[in-house]
Design a protein around this motif. Structure first.
Motif, PDB file in Angstrom:
ATOM      1  N   SER A  48      39.257  53.877  46.048  1.00  0.00           N
ATOM      2  CA  SER A  48      38.338  54.977  47.037  1.00  0.00           C
ATOM      3  C   SER A  48      37.136  53.885  47.311  1.00  0.00           C
ATOM      4  N   ARG A  51      38.490  51.603  49.938  1.00  0.00           N
ATOM      5  CA  ARG A  51      38.262  52.194  51.330  1.00  0.00           C
ATOM      6  C   ARG A  51      37.231  52.587  51.960  1.00  0.00           C
ATOM      7  N   GLN A  77      48.346  56.481  48.198  1.00  0.00           N
ATOM      8  CA  GLN A  77      47.608  56.978  49.579  1.00  0.00           C
ATOM      9  C   GLN A  77      46.418  56.270  50.001  1.00  0.00           C
ATOM     10  N   THR A  78      45.438  56.014  48.986  1.00  0.00           N
ATOM     11  CA  THR A  78      44.120  55.372  49.591  1.00  0.00           C
ATOM     12  C   THR A  78      44.554  53.839  49.653  1.00  0.00           C
ATOM     13  N   ALA A  80      47.142  53.087  51.304  1.00  0.00           N
ATOM     14  CA  ALA A  80      47.919  52.753  52.693  1.00  0.00           C
ATOM     15  C   ALA A  80      46.853  52.981  53.791  1.00  0.00           C
ATOM     16  N   TRP A  81      45.771  53.920  53.366  1.00  0.00           N
ATOM     17  CA  TRP A  81      44.324  54.218  54.364  1.00  0.00           C
ATOM     18  C   TRP A  81      43.640  52.914  54.570  1.00  0.00           C
ATOM     19  N   THR A  82      43.583  52.280  53.418  1.00  0.00           N
ATOM     20  CA  THR A  82      42.702  51.244  53.372  1.00  0.00           C
ATOM     21  C   THR A  82      43.404  49.857  53.944  1.00  0.00           C
ATOM     22  N   ASP A 107      51.372  63.179  51.455  1.00  0.00           N
ATOM     23  CA  ASP A 107      50.044  62.599  51.808  1.00  0.00           C
ATOM     24  C   ASP A 107      50.175  60.978  51.831  1.00  0.00           C
ATOM     25  N   VAL A 108      51.122  60.270  51.201  1.00  0.00           N
ATOM     26  CA  VAL A 108      51.128  58.801  51.110  1.00  0.00           C
ATOM     27  C   VAL A 108      51.773  58.566  52.523  1.00  0.00           C
ATOM     28  N   ALA A 111      49.267  58.622  55.317  1.00  0.00           N
ATOM     29  CA  ALA A 111      48.338  57.632  55.453  1.00  0.00           C
ATOM     30  C   ALA A 111      49.281  56.394  55.950  1.00  0.00           C
ATOM     31  N   ALA A 114      49.794  56.620  59.665  1.00  0.00           N
ATOM     32  CA  ALA A 114      48.515  56.352  60.544  1.00  0.00           C
ATOM     33  C   ALA A 114      48.469  54.704  60.338  1.00  0.00           C
ATOM     34  N   SER A 115      48.453  53.987  59.363  1.00  0.00           N
ATOM     35  CA  SER A 115      48.159  52.633  59.187  1.00  0.00           C
ATOM     36  C   SER A 115      49.275  52.210  60.106  1.00  0.00           C
TER      37      SER A 115
END
Length: 135
Positions: A48, A51, A77-78, A80-82, A107-108, A111, A114-115
């Motif tokens: 987090s 991120r 998940q985090t 992947a977003w990062t 959720d993963v 993410a 989206a990435s």
């Protein structure tokens, strides 16, 4: 630090400014190191924190790429977003992100998708290892 980069400059700028204001940026290396902690809550907090750094987390792509395989779904998940947030610095992890689109946790998958979309927008020729994708 460039505060006006990326497809969403106001969001990138705001996140980076918050990190500077909170004093997080100088501790980014410790956050990346904490991704290998045995404690899943420590790994979640580290992911987090990275991120929150946005593009400033780019030097820690290797650790984030490894975190895509973490046992904890929040860490995956985090991460992947990062990876999506660090832009083209995530190119070496394109195939891992594409694989994460098949993660057991929805959720993963979101993410990661989206990435992948963000990276393909930045570099339309990026090889994600999809069947039939032109390299």
């Amino acid at each position: 630090m460039n505060f006006l980069t990326g497809p969403w400059p106001q969001q990138d700028s705001a996140a980076e400014l918050r990190c500077v204001a909170l004093g997080i940026t100088p501790h980014a290396a410790k956050l990346a190191e904490a991704l290998s902690s045995e404690d899943s809550q420590v790994r979640q907090a580290a992911a987090s924190g990275l991120r929150a750094l946005g593009r400033a987390a780019a030097p820690y792509g290797v650790q984030l790429g490894k975190a895509l395989k973490d046992n904890d779904c929040i860490v995956r998940q985090t991460a992947a977003w990062t990876l999506g947030a660090i832009g083209l610095a995530a190119k070496p992890f394109a195939k891992e992100l594409a694989q994460a689109m098949g993660d057991r946790d929805p959720d993963v998958r979101v993410a990661a998708a989206a990435s992948v979309q963000e990276l393909s927008h930045l570099d339309p020729n990026l090889d994600f290892g999809f069947i039939g994708q032109a390299a």
